[in-house]
Design a protein around this motif. Sequence first.
Motif, PDB file in Angstrom:
ATOM      1  N   THR A 174       0.815  -1.225   0.000  1.00  0.00           N
ATOM      2  CA  THR A 174       0.000   0.000   0.000  1.00  0.00           C
ATOM      3  C   THR A 174       0.843   1.267   0.000  1.00  0.00           C
ATOM      4  OG1 THR A 174      -0.360  -0.228   2.399  1.00  0.00           O
ATOM      5  CG2 THR A 174      -2.029  -1.136   0.969  1.00  0.00           C
ATOM      6  N   GLU A 175       0.811   2.063   1.090  1.00  0.00           N
ATOM      7  CA  GLU A 175       1.489   3.355   1.090  1.00  0.00           C
ATOM      8  C   GLU A 175       2.984   3.253   1.401  1.00  0.00           C
ATOM      9  OE1 GLU A 175      -0.139   5.917  -0.014  1.00  0.00           O
ATOM     10  OE2 GLU A 175      -1.925   4.639  -0.169  1.00  0.00           O
ATOM     11  N   GLU A 176       3.465   2.073   1.663  1.00  0.00           N
ATOM     12  CA  GLU A 176       4.897   1.793   1.879  1.00  0.00           C
ATOM     13  C   GLU A 176       5.468   2.510   3.105  1.00  0.00           C
ATOM     14  OE1 GLU A 176       6.842   2.504  -1.885  1.00  0.00           O
ATOM     15  OE2 GLU A 176       6.048   0.633  -2.702  1.00  0.00           O
ATOM     16  N   LEU A 177       4.638   2.678   4.116  1.00  0.00           N
ATOM     17  CA  LEU A 177       5.106   3.259   5.376  1.00  0.00           C
ATOM     18  C   LEU A 177       6.119   2.340   6.050  1.00  0.00           C
ATOM     19  CD1 LEU A 177       4.898   5.324   7.737  1.00  0.00           C
ATOM     20  CD2 LEU A 177       3.001   3.941   8.608  1.00  0.00           C
ATOM     21  N   THR A 178       5.778   1.056   6.142  1.00  0.00           N
ATOM     22  CA  THR A 178       6.640   0.108   6.852  1.00  0.00           C
ATOM     23  C   THR A 178       7.976  -0.075   6.154  1.00  0.00           C
ATOM     24  OG1 THR A 178       4.771  -1.053   7.837  1.00  0.00           O
ATOM     25  CG2 THR A 178       6.825  -2.274   7.673  1.00  0.00           C
ATOM     26  N   GLN A 183       3.942  -7.069   3.244  1.00  0.00           N
ATOM     27  CA  GLN A 183       2.706  -7.720   3.626  1.00  0.00           C
ATOM     28  C   GLN A 183       1.692  -6.719   4.176  1.00  0.00           C
ATOM     29  OE1 GLN A 183       2.559 -10.385   1.777  1.00  0.00           O
ATOM     30  NE2 GLN A 183       1.601 -11.514   3.452  1.00  0.00           N
ATOM     31  N   LEU A 184       1.727  -6.444   5.480  1.00  0.00           N
ATOM     32  CA  LEU A 184       0.767  -5.515   6.064  1.00  0.00           C
ATOM     33  C   LEU A 184       1.458  -4.184   6.333  1.00  0.00           C
ATOM     34  CD1 LEU A 184      -2.066  -4.956   7.173  1.00  0.00           C
ATOM     35  CD2 LEU A 184      -1.296  -5.872   9.378  1.00  0.00           C
ATOM     36  N   ASP A 185       1.090  -3.178   5.566  1.00  0.00           N
ATOM     37  CA  ASP A 185       1.690  -1.870   5.777  1.00  0.00           C
ATOM     38  C   ASP A 185       1.191  -1.284   7.098  1.00  0.00           C
ATOM     39  OD1 ASP A 185       3.376   0.171   4.986  1.00  0.00           O
ATOM     40  OD2 ASP A 185       1.791   1.290   3.967  1.00  0.00           O
ATOM     41  N   GLY A 186       2.103  -0.632   7.823  1.00  0.00           N
ATOM     42  CA  GLY A 186       1.737  -0.053   9.108  1.00  0.00           C
ATOM     43  C   GLY A 186       2.153  -0.882  10.303  1.00  0.00           C
ATOM     44  N   VAL A 187       2.672  -2.086  10.079  1.00  0.00           N
ATOM     45  CA  VAL A 187       3.228  -2.843  11.198  1.00  0.00           C
ATOM     46  C   VAL A 187       4.551  -2.192  11.584  1.00  0.00           C
ATOM     47  CG1 VAL A 187       2.119  -4.982  10.467  1.00  0.00           C
ATOM     48  CG2 VAL A 187       4.451  -4.501   9.727  1.00  0.00           C
ATOM     49  N   PRO A 188       5.052  -2.455  12.788  1.00  0.00           N
ATOM     50  CA  PRO A 188       6.257  -1.756  13.223  1.00  0.00           C
ATOM     51  C   PRO A 188       7.493  -2.152  12.429  1.00  0.00           C
ATOM     52  CG  PRO A 188       5.660  -3.459  14.807  1.00  0.00           C
ATOM     53  CD  PRO A 188       4.509  -3.338  13.849  1.00  0.00           C
ATOM     54  N   SER A 222       2.108 -14.731   6.022  1.00  0.00           N
ATOM     55  CA  SER A 222       1.549 -14.650   4.672  1.00  0.00           C
ATOM     56  C   SER A 222       0.415 -15.639   4.425  1.00  0.00           C
ATOM     57  CB  SER A 222       2.663 -14.877   3.643  1.00  0.00           C
ATOM     58  OG  SER A 222       3.724 -13.980   3.821  1.00  0.00           O
ATOM     59  N   PRO A 223      -0.670 -15.575   5.240  1.00  0.00           N
ATOM     60  CA  PRO A 223      -1.824 -16.405   4.874  1.00  0.00           C
ATOM     61  C   PRO A 223      -2.373 -15.983   3.514  1.00  0.00           C
ATOM     62  CG  PRO A 223      -2.431 -14.785   6.558  1.00  0.00           C
ATOM     63  CD  PRO A 223      -0.944 -14.746   6.426  1.00  0.00           C
ATOM     64  N   VAL A 224      -2.240 -14.697   3.215  1.00  0.00           N
ATOM     65  CA  VAL A 224      -2.524 -14.137   1.888  1.00  0.00           C
ATOM     66  C   VAL A 224      -1.418 -13.127   1.600  1.00  0.00           C
ATOM     67  CG1 VAL A 224      -5.023 -14.441   2.038  1.00  0.00           C
ATOM     68  CG2 VAL A 224      -3.982 -12.317   2.883  1.00  0.00           C
ATOM     69  N   LEU A 225      -1.292 -12.706   0.354  1.00  0.00           N
ATOM     70  CA  LEU A 225      -0.325 -11.663   0.042  1.00  0.00           C
ATOM     71  C   LEU A 225      -0.862 -10.310   0.489  1.00  0.00           C
ATOM     72  CD1 LEU A 225       1.181 -12.438  -3.482  1.00  0.00           C
ATOM     73  CD2 LEU A 225       2.171 -12.853  -1.226  1.00  0.00           C
ATOM     74  N   GLY A 226       0.044  -9.407   0.801  1.00  0.00           N
ATOM     75  CA  GLY A 226      -0.346  -8.055   1.153  1.00  0.00           C
ATOM     76  C   GLY A 226      -0.919  -7.311  -0.043  1.00  0.00           C
ATOM     77  N   VAL A 227      -1.512  -6.159   0.243  1.00  0.00           N
ATOM     78  CA  VAL A 227      -2.065  -5.310  -0.812  1.00  0.00           C
ATOM     79  C   VAL A 227      -0.905  -4.542  -1.443  1.00  0.00           C
ATOM     80  CG1 VAL A 227      -3.638  -3.401  -1.322  1.00  0.00           C
ATOM     81  CG2 VAL A 227      -4.261  -5.118   0.405  1.00  0.00           C
ATOM     82  N   ARG A 228      -0.515  -4.966  -2.635  1.00  0.00           N
ATOM     83  CA  ARG A 228       0.674  -4.438  -3.282  1.00  0.00           C
ATOM     84  C   ARG A 228       0.272  -3.654  -4.527  1.00  0.00           C
ATOM     85  NH1 ARG A 228       4.531  -9.890  -2.839  1.00  0.00           N
ATOM     86  NH2 ARG A 228       4.347 -10.130  -0.563  1.00  0.00           N
ATOM     87  N   TYR A 229       0.037  -2.354  -4.342  1.00  0.00           N
ATOM     88  CA  TYR A 229      -0.427  -1.518  -5.441  1.00  0.00           C
ATOM     89  C   TYR A 229       0.519  -1.557  -6.630  1.00  0.00           C
ATOM     90  CZ  TYR A 229      -3.636   0.698  -2.051  1.00  0.00           C
ATOM     91  OH  TYR A 229      -4.606   0.953  -1.117  1.00  0.00           O
TER      92      TYR A 229
END
Length: 385
Positions: free
Chosen positions: A48-52, A277-282, A180-187
């Motif tokens: 997503t926004e690539e914060l992580t 995977q999940l954007d926003g994790v630490p 990775s039960p599913v892939l992250g949202v990868r714009y």
Amino acid sequence: MAGKPVPTPSKNPGDRILCIDDIRKQALKKLPKGVAASPKDFINSGATEELTIRENTTAYNKYRIRSRVLVDVSKADTSTTCFGQKVSFPLGCSPAGIQAMAHPDGELATSRACAKIGLTMAISSFANYGIKDIREAGLSVGPIKHAMQMYTLKNQEMEESIIQEAEARGCSAIFLTADSPVLGVRYSEWRNDFRTPDGLGFPILGWDSERIRRQTHDDSFTNFNDDSHNWTRDIPWLRSVTKMEIWIKGVVTAEDTLKAVEMGCDGIVVSNHGGRQLDGVPATIDALPECVAAAAGRLRIHVDGGIRSGTDLFKALALGAEYCWVGRPTFWGLAYNGQEGVEMMLETYYQEFKRCMQLCGCNSIKDITPACLGVVRSDGPLARL
């Protein structure tokens, strides 16, 4: 460790390789369009926004090193052990898939480079070469330990077959990718309709190029990966089919660290999948301390994500990691100059890490403790850890 000097002479001073970011910049010039046409490419992009993905690197900046003086560091020793084997310093090449995108030799070059430098490598399930070939490539240069990265597959017979092959070929550990039960949202991947480049297969999974390119990366992953994976089913099953060490890759919380202890795992890799995977994790360096505290010495802890210098490596060890891994820098090294590029990348980390140790008065890995670090506070004074 007799490696190449880090500064690389060039007629154009702007092309000299002095740090990991220099390798990255040169690599991006060489990678084919569609693989690395911009910062938002398959290798370098995140979810997503690539914060992580950004914070994985920038989070290191809030830690300051408390250097010590007038210490004899003439015999400083950077070596440690990984999977029971002595390594030259605590860094390995993580299980990054599709390395032949960056250089035709792909994982073979990485394996040879790790063996030459005296380090470890983890093999991705999505490698472009088979386990046998990757192992033999490394062993042709010198002793090397490999971990085998695995997902929980819908086809358990295939999963068991891969595990048995890895063990038969001499791999030391399973890195179960648990985030990775599913892939992250990868714009970025979706916008570019990313598909593995033509001609590259996944022999470990038994997939040829034609099969792979019929589907997007996202669809092919969904079809083979088991999103019903869970602690109580999968860890005991792994124990029943292999004698290799079992590590959980993708842990960022104390709760999951405690679960890994409870299930008798050998170790964890504190990782957020490189921010894919999940954007926003630490950032992993921020997640590391709570995982170390929760483990309380009951299992081993490695870390990956955003390590871009020998100083970052030093900070991760000071915060409790036993060993560190890098993924994207391997691609950059491969794209820059194949095996020699990966060697240069690893040597750059080594030279920076050793000098950091010496400038901090550390003569061995065990000397690197939380006392070596402080953290920047908003009110000004540096806070000791």
